[in-house]
Design a protein around this motif. Structure first.
Motif, PDB file in Angstrom:
ATOM      1  N   GLU A   1      10.193  -5.740   7.948  1.00  0.00           N
ATOM      2  CA  GLU A   1      10.599  -6.080   6.586  1.00  0.00           C
ATOM      3  C   GLU A   1       9.531  -6.913   5.888  1.00  0.00           C
ATOM      4  OE1 GLU A   1      14.364  -7.948   7.046  1.00  0.00           O
ATOM      5  OE2 GLU A   1      15.417  -6.088   7.590  1.00  0.00           O
ATOM      6  N   MET A   2       8.925  -7.859   6.623  1.00  0.00           N
ATOM      7  CA  MET A   2       7.845  -8.664   6.049  1.00  0.00           C
ATOM      8  C   MET A   2       6.645  -7.770   5.693  1.00  0.00           C
ATOM      9  SD  MET A   2       7.932 -12.016   8.545  1.00  0.00           S
ATOM     10  CE  MET A   2       6.403 -12.630   7.850  1.00  0.00           C
ATOM     11  N   ALA A   3       6.313  -6.838   6.585  1.00  0.00           N
ATOM     12  CA  ALA A   3       5.190  -5.934   6.340  1.00  0.00           C
ATOM     13  C   ALA A   3       5.459  -5.054   5.121  1.00  0.00           C
ATOM     14  CB  ALA A   3       4.932  -5.074   7.569  1.00  0.00           C
ATOM     15  N   GLU A   4       6.697  -4.589   4.972  1.00  0.00           N
ATOM     16  CA  GLU A   4       7.048  -3.746   3.831  1.00  0.00           C
ATOM     17  C   GLU A   4       6.951  -4.530   2.528  1.00  0.00           C
ATOM     18  OE1 GLU A   4      10.886  -2.308   4.859  1.00  0.00           O
ATOM     19  OE2 GLU A   4      10.118  -0.673   6.125  1.00  0.00           O
ATOM     20  N   ASP A   5       7.409  -5.779   2.543  1.00  0.00           N
ATOM     21  CA  ASP A   5       7.305  -6.615   1.345  1.00  0.00           C
ATOM     22  C   ASP A   5       5.840  -6.830   0.954  1.00  0.00           C
ATOM     23  OD1 ASP A   5      10.038  -6.830   1.258  1.00  0.00           O
ATOM     24  OD2 ASP A   5      10.131  -8.801   2.210  1.00  0.00           O
ATOM     25  N   ALA A   6       4.997  -7.104   1.953  1.00  0.00           N
ATOM     26  CA  ALA A   6       3.573  -7.324   1.685  1.00  0.00           C
ATOM     27  C   ALA A   6       2.922  -6.049   1.155  1.00  0.00           C
ATOM     28  CB  ALA A   6       2.868  -7.802   2.950  1.00  0.00           C
ATOM     29  N   SER A   7       3.299  -4.900   1.736  1.00  0.00           N
ATOM     30  CA  SER A   7       2.671  -3.644   1.316  1.00  0.00           C
ATOM     31  C   SER A   7       3.022  -3.310  -0.133  1.00  0.00           C
ATOM     32  CB  SER A   7       3.087  -2.503   2.238  1.00  0.00           C
ATOM     33  OG  SER A   7       4.435  -2.128   2.032  1.00  0.00           O
TER      34      SER A   7
ATOM     35  N   LEU B   1      -9.312  -6.133   1.853  1.00  0.00           N
ATOM     36  CA  LEU B   1      -8.188  -6.555   2.693  1.00  0.00           C
ATOM     37  C   LEU B   1      -8.602  -6.508   4.162  1.00  0.00           C
ATOM     38  CD1 LEU B   1      -5.438  -4.408   0.942  1.00  0.00           C
ATOM     39  CD2 LEU B   1      -5.904  -6.830   0.560  1.00  0.00           C
ATOM     40  N   PRO B   2      -8.311  -7.545   4.931  1.00  0.00           N
ATOM     41  CA  PRO B   2      -8.694  -7.538   6.350  1.00  0.00           C
ATOM     42  C   PRO B   2      -7.926  -6.505   7.174  1.00  0.00           C
ATOM     43  CG  PRO B   2      -7.335  -9.449   5.834  1.00  0.00           C
ATOM     44  CD  PRO B   2      -7.665  -8.799   4.525  1.00  0.00           C
ATOM     45  N   ASN B   3      -6.720  -6.105   6.701  1.00  0.00           N
ATOM     46  CA  ASN B   3      -5.887  -5.161   7.451  1.00  0.00           C
ATOM     47  C   ASN B   3      -5.608  -3.904   6.627  1.00  0.00           C
ATOM     48  OD1 ASN B   3      -5.485  -7.017   9.671  1.00  0.00           O
ATOM     49  ND2 ASN B   3      -4.098  -8.128   8.324  1.00  0.00           N
ATOM     50  N   TYR B   4      -6.656  -3.373   5.965  1.00  0.00           N
ATOM     51  CA  TYR B   4      -6.408  -2.267   5.050  1.00  0.00           C
ATOM     52  C   TYR B   4      -5.863  -1.021   5.750  1.00  0.00           C
ATOM     53  CZ  TYR B   4     -10.848   0.020   6.374  1.00  0.00           C
ATOM     54  OH  TYR B   4     -11.863   0.649   7.050  1.00  0.00           O
ATOM     55  N   LYS B   5      -6.187  -0.821   7.030  1.00  0.00           N
ATOM     56  CA  LYS B   5      -5.657   0.339   7.747  1.00  0.00           C
ATOM     57  C   LYS B   5      -4.137   0.264   7.864  1.00  0.00           C
ATOM     58  CE  LYS B   5      -9.813   1.231  10.516  1.00  0.00           C
ATOM     59  NZ  LYS B   5     -10.366   1.340  11.888  1.00  0.00           N
ATOM     60  N   SER B   6      -3.636  -0.940   8.088  1.00  0.00           N
ATOM     61  CA  SER B   6      -2.175  -1.116   8.191  1.00  0.00           C
ATOM     62  C   SER B   6      -1.497  -0.790   6.871  1.00  0.00           C
ATOM     63  CB  SER B   6      -1.844  -2.551   8.606  1.00  0.00           C
ATOM     64  OG  SER B   6      -2.369  -2.837   9.882  1.00  0.00           O
ATOM     65  N   TYR B   7      -2.135  -1.194   5.769  1.00  0.00           N
ATOM     66  CA  TYR B   7      -1.553  -0.898   4.457  1.00  0.00           C
ATOM     67  C   TYR B   7      -1.578   0.601   4.176  1.00  0.00           C
ATOM     68  CZ  TYR B   7      -1.431  -5.873   3.396  1.00  0.00           C
ATOM     69  OH  TYR B   7      -1.147  -7.212   3.424  1.00  0.00           O
ATOM     70  N   LEU B   8      -2.690   1.263   4.504  1.00  0.00           N
ATOM     71  CA  LEU B   8      -2.753   2.710   4.315  1.00  0.00           C
ATOM     72  C   LEU B   8      -1.655   3.409   5.105  1.00  0.00           C
ATOM     73  CD1 LEU B   8      -6.570   3.604   4.354  1.00  0.00           C
ATOM     74  CD2 LEU B   8      -4.969   3.825   2.448  1.00  0.00           C
ATOM     75  N   TYR B   9      -1.421   2.944   6.328  1.00  0.00           N
ATOM     76  CA  TYR B   9      -0.365   3.547   7.140  1.00  0.00           C
ATOM     77  C   TYR B   9       0.994   3.369   6.463  1.00  0.00           C
ATOM     78  CZ  TYR B   9       2.697   4.654  11.038  1.00  0.00           C
ATOM     79  OH  TYR B   9       3.678   5.214  11.817  1.00  0.00           O
ATOM     80  N   GLN B  10       1.276   2.177   5.965  1.00  0.00           N
ATOM     81  CA  GLN B  10       2.549   1.914   5.296  1.00  0.00           C
ATOM     82  C   GLN B  10       2.728   2.817   4.081  1.00  0.00           C
ATOM     83  OE1 GLN B  10       5.193  -0.168   5.764  1.00  0.00           O
ATOM     84  NE2 GLN B  10       4.478  -0.998   7.693  1.00  0.00           N
ATOM     85  N   TRP B  11       1.669   3.004   3.310  1.00  0.00           N
ATOM     86  CA  TRP B  11       1.770   3.769   2.067  1.00  0.00           C
ATOM     87  C   TRP B  11       1.823   5.274   2.297  1.00  0.00           C
ATOM     88  CZ3 TRP B  11      -2.941   0.567   0.113  1.00  0.00           C
ATOM     89  CH2 TRP B  11      -2.512  -0.730  -0.239  1.00  0.00           C
ATOM     90  N   LEU B  12       1.142   5.763   3.329  1.00  0.00           N
ATOM     91  CA  LEU B  12       0.991   7.203   3.506  1.00  0.00           C
ATOM     92  C   LEU B  12       1.893   7.800   4.580  1.00  0.00           C
ATOM     93  CD1 LEU B  12      -2.909   7.485   3.297  1.00  0.00           C
ATOM     94  CD2 LEU B  12      -1.233   7.756   1.457  1.00  0.00           C
ATOM     95  N   ASN B  13       2.521   6.961   5.389  1.00  0.00           N
ATOM     96  CA  ASN B  13       3.308   7.458   6.521  1.00  0.00           C
ATOM     97  C   ASN B  13       4.412   8.406   6.094  1.00  0.00           C
ATOM     98  OD1 ASN B  13       4.203   7.538   9.279  1.00  0.00           O
ATOM     99  ND2 ASN B  13       5.834   6.137   8.707  1.00  0.00           N
ATOM    100  N   GLU B  14       5.052   8.127   4.975  1.00  0.00           N
ATOM    101  CA  GLU B  14       6.188   8.947   4.545  1.00  0.00           C
ATOM    102  C   GLU B  14       5.773  10.334   4.053  1.00  0.00           C
ATOM    103  OE1 GLU B  14       7.754   7.926   0.418  1.00  0.00           O
ATOM    104  OE2 GLU B  14       6.715   6.065   0.955  1.00  0.00           O
ATOM    105  N   PHE B  15       4.463  10.577   3.905  1.00  0.00           N
ATOM    106  CA  PHE B  15       3.998  11.862   3.400  1.00  0.00           C
ATOM    107  C   PHE B  15       3.613  12.830   4.518  1.00  0.00           C
ATOM    108  CE2 PHE B  15       3.226   8.792   0.005  1.00  0.00           C
ATOM    109  CZ  PHE B  15       3.867   9.419  -1.055  1.00  0.00           C
ATOM    110  N   GLY B  16       3.933  12.473   5.761  1.00  0.00           N
ATOM    111  CA  GLY B  16       3.795  13.417   6.863  1.00  0.00           C
ATOM    112  C   GLY B  16       2.422  13.504   7.508  1.00  0.00           C
ATOM    113  N   PHE B  17       1.551  12.540   7.250  1.00  0.00           N
ATOM    114  CA  PHE B  17       0.222  12.583   7.864  1.00  0.00           C
ATOM    115  C   PHE B  17       0.288  12.177   9.335  1.00  0.00           C
ATOM    116  CE2 PHE B  17      -0.741  12.104   3.357  1.00  0.00           C
ATOM    117  CZ  PHE B  17      -1.704  13.083   3.189  1.00  0.00           C
TER     118      PHE B  17
END
Length: 439
Positions: free
Chosen positions: A225-231, A256-272
């Motif tokens: 939940e914290m990660a989702e709020d930050a994303s 961003l120091p953790n940009y890969k984590s943010y990309l995962y949060q944003w793109l995960n729902e699109f089936g990649f």
């Protein structure tokens, strides 16, 4: 167990009391216990049973067993039969995935047809543990480790706090009959291997392992939940939505120091699935792209562009007749004769009507297309070179349409008019062609 179950329903799902509930019943221990528990509550239930025809006569025995139980207890029941193996073969799915697709598709159809509110399934704490281990072995994000959700859309899983041992004990104490699925004894499936070989060892190491896992997953859900709020906050700084596309500013993202984590949060729902390939796009060559089943991510200079995959039209050429004054598909164009021209922009062109030959043709651009760009004094140029000069991304190029007359390009629509059809001093009739809202 009943009192704990009753309290759990009252505290976690108080809204179920006046709802119409479907209960998915296989005939096995778990679903028969859930059915017995629900019969003691003041709620309206009906049973759903799928016969997947995977175990021959045994599958039909399950169906008869559940039908007899519901008849004796005056419980409404809905049954269906699937040729699961044929479905799996046709759609190139595993048997388990095929069964799941068939099951839930039918469930949701019945929800609408019969005007029911929710579907209850008998997943329990041991199922949750097995799912956790499966996801752990496959590599997953936080959402894969947080466990089976108790509530997901219109699916409710009220037995998740209870272990298989407690469910078995309740069934024995209450003389509940159930059917044994012979396939559960086989280690053919990964879940069965985990159930028979790994889980007993974990419980031997720690008899309270299920409780410990529930606590761990509670902490993981809080972290998620914290990660989702930050994303969401960072998304607003990095992303810009343009129609169906989303543009991610790489200059901002790479700060961003953790940009890969943010990309995962944003793109995960699109089936990649090819996450390393997506991460490599950040520093990759412009023009590279990664695909999922329905979307792609394209590197375009200092931007990542997420877009849906273009659907090819069955017909890619459309004629515009001499009497047509408007076109509504695949673009919205307006055609009209005027007495004088107004200010030029890329949404409209003014051509010498006597140079035009009807029918005009509206089509997608081709790689070898050549035209004479307006303002270049008759010099020819490839359309692809024009796109490069205009710095159009691959996605923008794919959206371009061409308007042609007698196989000559009149307009690279929205980009540049052709010199050969321009207004001159000798022009007697002016035709205005205007692009309105694109579909």
């Amino acid at each position: 167990m009943f009192s704990k179950f009753q309290n759990h329903i009252a505290s976690r799902f108080p809204f179920l009391g006046d709802k119409k509930l479907f209960l998915a019943v296989s005939g096995g221990l778990d679903s028969m216990v859930l059915l017995h528990l629900l019969q003691q509550l003041p709620c309206q239930i009906a049973v759903l049973h799928c016969n997947f025809q995977l175990r021959g006569l045994e599958s039909f025995g399950d169906q008869s067993f559940i039908q007899d139980y519901c008849d004796r207890n005056n419980i409404p029941i809905f049954t269906t039969q699937f040729d699961t193996e044929a479905f799996a073969k046709d759609y190139k799915l595993s048997t388990q995935v095929a069964a799941r697709e068939l099951r839930y598709s039918w469930f949701y159809e019945l929800l609408e047809e019969e005007k029911f509110d929710y579907i209850l399934t008998a997943h329990h704490a041991d199922d949750n543990l097995e799912t956790f281990i499966i996801n752990l072995t496959r590599g997953t994000g936080l959402e894969g480790l947080t466990g089976i959700p108790e509530e997901n859309d219109r699916i409710i899983r009220p037995l998740l706090p209870f272990s298989r041992d407690k469910i078995l004990k309740y069934a024995q104490e209450n003389n509940i009959d159930w059917r044994e699925d012979s396939s559960n004894a086989s280690n053919k499936y990964l879940r069965n291997k985990i159930r028979h070989d790994l889980v007993p060892i974990l419980k031997e190491i720690n008899p309270n392992f299920l409780n410990a896992l529930q606590k761990t997953q509670s902490y993981l859900r809080e972290s998620q939940e914290m990660a989702e709020d930050a994303s969401i906050m960072i998304y607003q700084q990095v992303a810009k939505e343009e129609g169906e596309d989303i543009h991610f500013d790489l200059n901002q993202l790479k700060k961003l120091p953790n940009y890969k984590s943010y990309l995962y949060q944003w793109l995960n729902e699109f089936g990649f699935l090819a996450w390393n390939d997506i991460y490599d796009l950040v520093d990759g060559q412009s023009g590279k792209q990664v695909f999922s089943a329905e979307f792609r991510v394209l590197k375009n200079r200092d931007t990542l562009i997420l877009s849906p995959l273009s659907q090819r039209l069955e017909k890619e050429e459309f004629e515009i007749g001499v009497s047509d004054t408007e076109v509504n598909f695949p673009l919205k164009l307006r055609l009209c004769n005027i007495s004088h021209i107004t200010v030029h922009d890329n949404k409209a062109i003014f051509v010498d009507a006597e140079k035009i030959q009807f029918p005009l043709v509206l089509r997608k651009w081709n790689t070898g297309d050549i035209f004479q760009p307006f303002g270049m004094n008759g010099k020819s140029k490839k359309v692809s070179k024009l796109f490069k000069d205009e710095k159009l991304s691959l996605i923008e190029k794919e959206k371009i349409w061409i308007l042609s007359s007698a196989n000559q390009i009149v307009w690279v629509i929205g980009v540049r008019q052709d010199e050969r059809f321009k207004i001159e001093n000798t022009t007697r009739k002016i035709l205005k062609i205007e692009l309105h809202n694109e579909l």
